[in-house]
Design a protein around this motif. Structure first.
Motif, mmCIF file in Angstrom:
data_model
loop_
_atom_site.group_PDB
_atom_site.id
_atom_site.type_symbol
_atom_site.label_atom_id
_atom_site.label_comp_id
_atom_site.label_asym_id
_atom_site.label_seq_id
_atom_site.Cartn_x
_atom_site.Cartn_y
_atom_site.Cartn_z
ATOM 1 N N GLU A 86 0.698 -1.067 0.021
ATOM 2 C CA GLU A 86 -0.025 -0.014 0.031
ATOM 3 C C GLU A 86 0.853 1.133 0.047
ATOM 4 O OE1 GLU A 86 -2.433 -0.423 3.324
ATOM 5 O OE2 GLU A 86 -4.001 -1.780 2.315
ATOM 6 N N CYS A 87 1.865 1.107 -0.875
ATOM 7 C CA CYS A 87 2.850 2.362 -1.044
ATOM 8 C C CYS A 87 2.652 2.733 -2.549
ATOM 9 C CB CYS A 87 4.284 2.081 -0.582
ATOM 10 S SG CYS A 87 4.351 1.748 1.097
ATOM 11 N N ASP A 88 3.023 3.931 -2.532
ATOM 12 C CA ASP A 88 3.125 4.511 -3.938
ATOM 13 C C ASP A 88 4.530 4.408 -4.585
ATOM 14 O OD1 ASP A 88 0.720 5.832 -4.073
ATOM 15 O OD2 ASP A 88 1.394 7.719 -3.268
ATOM 16 N N LEU A 89 4.727 3.958 -5.863
ATOM 17 C CA LEU A 89 5.921 3.427 -6.368
ATOM 18 C C LEU A 89 6.307 4.372 -7.439
ATOM 19 C CD1 LEU A 89 8.390 1.380 -6.577
ATOM 20 C CD2 LEU A 89 6.707 0.133 -8.298
ATOM 21 N N TYR A 90 7.570 4.904 -7.416
ATOM 22 C CA TYR A 90 8.088 5.541 -8.693
ATOM 23 C C TYR A 90 9.305 4.928 -9.108
ATOM 24 C CZ TYR A 90 5.136 9.256 -6.136
ATOM 25 O OH TYR A 90 3.954 10.034 -5.892
ATOM 26 N N ILE A 91 9.067 4.942 -10.397
ATOM 27 C CA ILE A 91 10.308 4.115 -11.201
ATOM 28 C C ILE A 91 10.760 4.983 -12.126
ATOM 29 C CG2 ILE A 91 10.921 2.101 -12.643
ATOM 30 C CD1 ILE A 91 8.601 0.448 -11.585
ATOM 31 N N GLN A 92 12.155 5.410 -11.888
ATOM 32 C CA GLN A 92 12.892 6.302 -12.824
ATOM 33 C C GLN A 92 13.669 5.403 -13.789
ATOM 34 O OE1 GLN A 92 15.018 9.504 -11.188
ATOM 35 N NE2 GLN A 92 16.106 9.912 -12.943
ATOM 36 N N SER A 93 13.315 5.328 -15.106
ATOM 37 C CA SER A 93 14.150 4.690 -15.996
ATOM 38 C C SER A 93 15.220 5.398 -16.861
ATOM 39 C CB SER A 93 12.921 4.149 -17.126
ATOM 40 O OG SER A 93 12.160 3.239 -16.449
ATOM 41 N N LEU A 94 16.514 4.893 -17.141
ATOM 42 C CA LEU A 94 17.391 5.533 -17.633
ATOM 43 C C LEU A 94 17.749 5.061 -19.038
ATOM 44 C CD1 LEU A 94 19.972 5.438 -14.576
ATOM 45 C CD2 LEU A 94 18.673 7.254 -15.208
ATOM 46 N N ASP A 95 18.219 5.967 -19.966
ATOM 47 C CA ASP A 95 18.239 5.708 -21.140
ATOM 48 C C ASP A 95 19.495 4.548 -21.120
ATOM 49 O OD1 ASP A 95 18.677 6.562 -24.137
ATOM 50 O OD2 ASP A 95 20.616 6.531 -23.531
ATOM 51 N N VAL A 96 19.312 3.464 -21.489
ATOM 52 C CA VAL A 96 20.243 2.192 -21.543
ATOM 53 C C VAL A 96 21.531 2.396 -22.513
ATOM 54 C CG1 VAL A 96 20.486 -0.017 -21.934
ATOM 55 C CG2 VAL A 96 18.386 0.468 -21.156
ATOM 56 N N LYS A 97 21.537 2.995 -23.387
ATOM 57 C CA LYS A 97 22.577 3.541 -24.262
ATOM 58 C C LYS A 97 23.899 4.165 -23.679
ATOM 59 C CE LYS A 97 24.181 4.705 -29.182
ATOM 60 N NZ LYS A 97 23.650 5.377 -30.275
ATOM 61 N N THR A 98 23.169 5.596 -22.989
ATOM 62 C CA THR A 98 24.245 6.381 -22.408
ATOM 63 C C THR A 98 24.474 5.572 -21.028
ATOM 64 O OG1 THR A 98 22.369 7.398 -21.211
ATOM 65 C CG2 THR A 98 22.973 8.315 -23.233
ATOM 66 N N LEU A 99 23.686 4.885 -20.321
ATOM 67 C CA LEU A 99 24.363 4.157 -19.264
ATOM 68 C C LEU A 99 25.187 3.238 -19.533
ATOM 69 C CD1 LEU A 99 23.596 4.288 -16.289
ATOM 70 C CD2 LEU A 99 21.937 2.497 -16.511
ATOM 71 N N ASN A 100 25.046 2.494 -20.476
ATOM 72 C CA ASN A 100 25.987 1.376 -20.750
ATOM 73 C C ASN A 100 27.459 2.132 -21.118
ATOM 74 O OD1 ASN A 100 24.559 -0.778 -20.528
ATOM 75 N ND2 ASN A 100 23.736 -0.992 -22.657
ATOM 76 N N GLY A 101 27.348 3.241 -21.692
ATOM 77 C CA GLY A 101 28.690 3.869 -22.117
ATOM 78 C C GLY A 101 29.252 4.281 -20.570
ATOM 79 N N PHE A 102 28.501 4.601 -19.604
ATOM 80 C CA PHE A 102 28.960 5.126 -18.420
ATOM 81 C C PHE A 102 29.890 3.996 -17.520
ATOM 82 C CE2 PHE A 102 28.048 5.708 -13.517
ATOM 83 C CZ PHE A 102 29.165 6.665 -13.474
ATOM 84 N N TYR A 103 29.036 2.667 -17.897
ATOM 85 C CA TYR A 103 29.206 1.387 -17.191
ATOM 86 C C TYR A 103 30.720 1.061 -18.080
ATOM 87 C CZ TYR A 103 24.931 0.554 -14.860
ATOM 88 O OH TYR A 103 23.752 0.707 -13.966
ATOM 89 N N SER A 104 30.638 1.120 -19.082
ATOM 90 C CA SER A 104 31.922 0.752 -20.016
ATOM 91 C C SER A 104 32.959 1.593 -19.481
ATOM 92 C CB SER A 104 31.599 1.020 -21.406
ATOM 93 O OG SER A 104 32.999 0.735 -22.263
ATOM 94 N N PHE A 105 32.859 3.016 -19.254
ATOM 95 C CA PHE A 105 33.932 3.816 -18.886
ATOM 96 C C PHE A 105 34.315 3.506 -17.652
ATOM 97 C CE2 PHE A 105 35.309 7.691 -17.056
ATOM 98 C CZ PHE A 105 36.117 8.314 -17.737
#
Length: 324
Positions: A86-105
């Motif tokens: 019984e809680c409000d849920l907020y999901i923030q989706s990130l751009d996978v392509k740019t996030l993968n670039g960050f992970y790769s870095f």
């Protein structure tokens, strides 16, 4: 230096009472929610929802980060669990392509391995936290709750008083300042705006929100947590990979590749293995869950890469050929 009386107060301190004192000091009734909980649907964050719904007015909201590596099944189960809580849920989706670039870095720049032997999980967890704090600030929520265990935060160091917790927080601030200085001196960081953007989010969090780690203050017993959640909410592993007795971690697909990264990235080492070993040795993790982890960890290390694994490795830009 601490005076003798102050020192005795810390020695005899009730950490749970100190925890509630911190909550009281940061409480504000001038917001839609009292607390924002960084949520994955796993045992630790779900148990904190259970606790915080019983504190004061219990106005809790949940914040989840979708980095593209949780299955649709997991996310749907998290949504279902939020409704049951019984809680409000907020999901923030990130751009996978740019996030993968960050992970790769993170995985291809040797400087980051000096900060943490597993820079991927280190910075990804910091990003999740930072985005949650930013969202809370925007929503005027005074307190953000992080469900990381004391073992995950302090890497086996015992923090037995609020004074030691404050000192640990100060040392963490100093470490962050050193990382920021290193980033400023790393020209390649500034060449990619997306990478710079993620670091800015991590290290420039709003100051009007209190970030709190309850498991630094409260008793942490994995089996007891799961038992309580089963009884109260009929909770089960949101990834549907494990039985509740065997369950030990989240469903992020990158977790299954940590053992392979040791072979792909020079200097990479997953300290999560030592963390789980210590949790088992100290009795916070059961033998059933520990044996489950060992079995799966060995399988992930030495089994053939699946087609999905190879695709992920390619996206992260760390492919060195066929890895066994």
């Amino acid at each position: 230096m601490l005076g003798e009386i102050e020192l005795l107060e810390f020695i005899n301190e009730n950490l749970e009472q100190s925890f509630y004192k911190v909550l009281e000091e940061n409480y504000s009734e001038n917001s839609q929610y009292d607390y924002l909980i960084l949520f994955s649907g796993g045992k630790d964050s779900t148990y904190l929802v259970h606790i915080f719904k019983q504190i004061k007015s219990g106005r809790v909201c949940l914040f989840m980060l979708d980095n593209g590596y949780d299955s649709d099944l997991t996310i749907n189960n998290v949504r279902k669990l939020a409704r049951e809580l019984e809680c409000d849920l907020y999901i923030q989706s990130l751009d996978v392509k740019t996030l993968n670039g960050f992970y790769s870095f993170l995985l291809t720049q040797k400087e980051f391995l000096k900060i943490d032997s597993n820079p991927l999980c280190f910075f990804c967890s910091k990003l999740f936290c930072a985005l949650g704090v930013k969202f809370a600030s925007k929503m005027n929520i005074p307190i953000v709750i992080n469900g990381a265990s004391a073992e995950q935060i302090a890497l086996g160091n015992t923090l037995a008083s609020s004074y030691e917790i404050k000192m640990f927080e100060k040392l963490t601030e100093i470490k962050y300042k050193k990382i920021i200085k290193m980033l400023d001196e790393l020209p390649v960081t500034l060449e990619n705006e997306n990478i710079k953007k993620y670091f800015d989010k991590i290290f420039n969090m709003p100051k009007n929100v209190k970030l709190l780690y309850p498991y630094l203050y409260l008793k942490y017993d994995i089996d007891d947590i799961k038992k309580r959640l089963e009884e109260k909410y009929n909770w089960s592993d949101p990834t549907e990979q494990f039985s509740n007795e065997e369950y030990w971690s989240s469903g992020c697909k990158l977790v299954t590749l940590l053992g392979k990264f040791n072979q792909l990235v020079d200097g990479f080492s997953s300290h999560e293995e030592k963390q789980i070993e210590r949790e088992y040795e100290t009795g916070t993790m059961s033998k059933t869950a520990y044996d489950s982890w060992k079995q799966h960890n060995e399988m992930w290390k030495y089994s053939e890469l699946s087609g999905e694994d190879k695709m992920i490795i390619k996206k992260l830009g760390i492919n060195k050929g066929d890895v066994r």
